[in-house]
Design a protein around this motif. Structure first.
Motif, PDB file in Angstrom:
ATOM      1  N   GLY A 146      10.308   8.583 -11.158  1.00 43.59           N
ATOM      2  CA  GLY A 146      10.946   8.291 -12.434  1.00 43.59           C
ATOM      3  C   GLY A 146       9.955   8.288 -13.582  1.00 43.59           C
ATOM      4  O   GLY A 146       8.860   8.850 -13.499  1.00 43.59           O
ATOM      5  N   LEU A 243      10.905   4.188 -10.819  1.00 37.28           N
ATOM      6  CA  LEU A 243      11.581   4.266  -9.522  1.00 37.28           C
ATOM      7  C   LEU A 243      10.626   4.193  -8.343  1.00 37.28           C
ATOM      8  O   LEU A 243      11.041   4.397  -7.197  1.00 37.28           O
ATOM      9  CB  LEU A 243      12.394   5.569  -9.440  1.00 37.28           C
ATOM     10  N   ARG A 253       9.305   5.414  -3.333  1.00 41.90           N
ATOM     11  CA  ARG A 253      10.291   5.531  -4.407  1.00 41.90           C
ATOM     12  C   ARG A 253      11.660   5.123  -3.879  1.00 41.90           C
ATOM     13  O   ARG A 253      11.896   5.083  -2.663  1.00 41.90           O
ATOM     14  CB  ARG A 253      10.337   6.938  -5.002  1.00 41.90           C
TER      15      ARG A 253
END
Length: 361
Positions: A146, A243, A253
């Motif tokens: 992310g 994330l 993640r």
């Protein structure tokens, strides 16, 4: 990236670092060749010619008159780099300037004012091209963890570390608030670029820890004297995202609201056990996908050598209009600006905030 003919470059300077470029060209002659080396004295020139089999010259003008290279690498002391870079630009020659491109902030500003608009100057910043870092950047750019929010680098010094922080964080030319402190502790330091010392006596060594606060996130710089060489201090990198995170070669993640997944960046190295392909890095993969591939198989390069060779070959492609800029002068100036801010914060004990400079787009 392949070339129909080897990239041909010249070198100004004949010190320890310049020999890296000569050695790489010798090891991959199908990709790189050296048109000549500028040395200050004929005696040193004779040594270079004998060892490396390349012609030497006393001046830049002589080098360019003999056989004009596609680009030239000034591998000279910091204070001399701007002078040589400006001379080469006056001749209309592309330049791959060593890091940093100028020794101080006034030097950076003066160099940019002199050659920034020429479009001829790149900087030899190889760290984002090192296999491990290149693989991490590929994972980050794929959005695996992310939005990146912080980058911690304990590996190399100042402008090199800043380059990794900026590129992994995506900070670009953002202003930064920089705060640095130094701590001293005893540490055995048995290895340097000159080899093993035979001395295991702990000596005082300084560790600098700095934070760099950008609008896009935070960088943490952590470097101990001679950390490049000292086998008692590991290189570490942590990249944190919205994330997940990357810690060295480990990637964690979130793939759905209840499922954190762990994966690894995996190196395939040849020449281990009964593998007879020769000792080499073949590739780095992530979840079965190759995220870095060694384009110089058979050269037996170290990972730093792979990065520098890739930089030189990218320079060739750029000079021929076949590839993007390898590392523009503006990027190198920004890296050193932030490295200088770390030094200034150490000296003053205050937070140093960088501003927007002329090289920022």
């Amino acid at each position: 990236m392949s070339a129909a003919r080897p990239g041909r470059f010249g070198v100004v300077g004949s010190g320890w670092r310049s020999e890296f470029f000569l050695r790489l060209a010798r090891q991959i002659p199908g990709r790189l060749s050296v048109s000549g080396v500028v040395t200050r004295t004929a005696e040193r020139g004779a040594e270079v010619e004998s060892r490396w089999g390349v012609p030497t010259f006393r001046t830049v003008a002589d080098l360019l008159a003999a056989e004009r290279p596609e680009y030239v690498v000034p591998s000279v002391p910091w204070a001399v780099t701007p002078e040589v870079t400006e001379e080469l630009v006056r001749h209309g020659v592309p330049v791959l300037a060593e890091t940093p491109p100028a020794p101080d902030l006034d030097g950076l500003r003066g160099l940019w004012a002199s050659v920034g608009d020429s479009g001829l100057v790149q900087v030899a910043e190889q760290y984002p091209l090192m296999p491990g870092h290149a693989a991490r950047l590929a994972v980050l750019r794929a959005g695996v963890i992310g939005q990146v929010t912080s980058v911690q680098v304990s590996s190399t010094h100042l402008y090199h570390a800043v380059s990794l922080i900026r590129h992994m964080l995506g900070a670009g030319f953002e202003d930064a608030a920089v705060h640095a402190r130094s701590f001293t502790a005893p540490l055995a330091d048995p290895l340097s670029k000159d080899g093993w010392s035979g001395d295991a006596t702990p000596k005082d060594r300084a560790t600098v820890i700095a934070t760099l606060q950008f609008a896009s996130g935070t960088g943490l710089y952590d470097f101990t004297d001679n950390q490049w060489w000292n086998p008692l201090r590991a290189r570490r990198i942590v990249v944190r995202g919205a994330l997940g995170e990357i810690v060295d070669d480990r990637v964690v993640r979130l793939v759905d609201p209840g499922t954190p997944v762990e994966s690894h960046l995996v190196r395939r190295r040849t020449g281990i056990d009964l593998n007879l392909e020769g000792s080499d890095l073949d590739h780095i993969s992530f979840d079965g996908r190759v995220v870095y591939r060694n384009e110089y198989q058979g050269a037996r390069f170290s990972e730093d050598d792979l990065a520098v060779a890739d930089l030189l070959c990218r320079m060739t492609a750029w000079c021929r209009g076949e590839g993007p800029e390898p590392y523009p002068l503006a990027e190198g100036c920004q890296d050193h600006l932030l490295g200088l801010a770390i030094g200034e914060s150490l000296r003053t004990g205050a937070t140093v905030t960088t501003g927007r400079e002329a090289w920022a787009p």
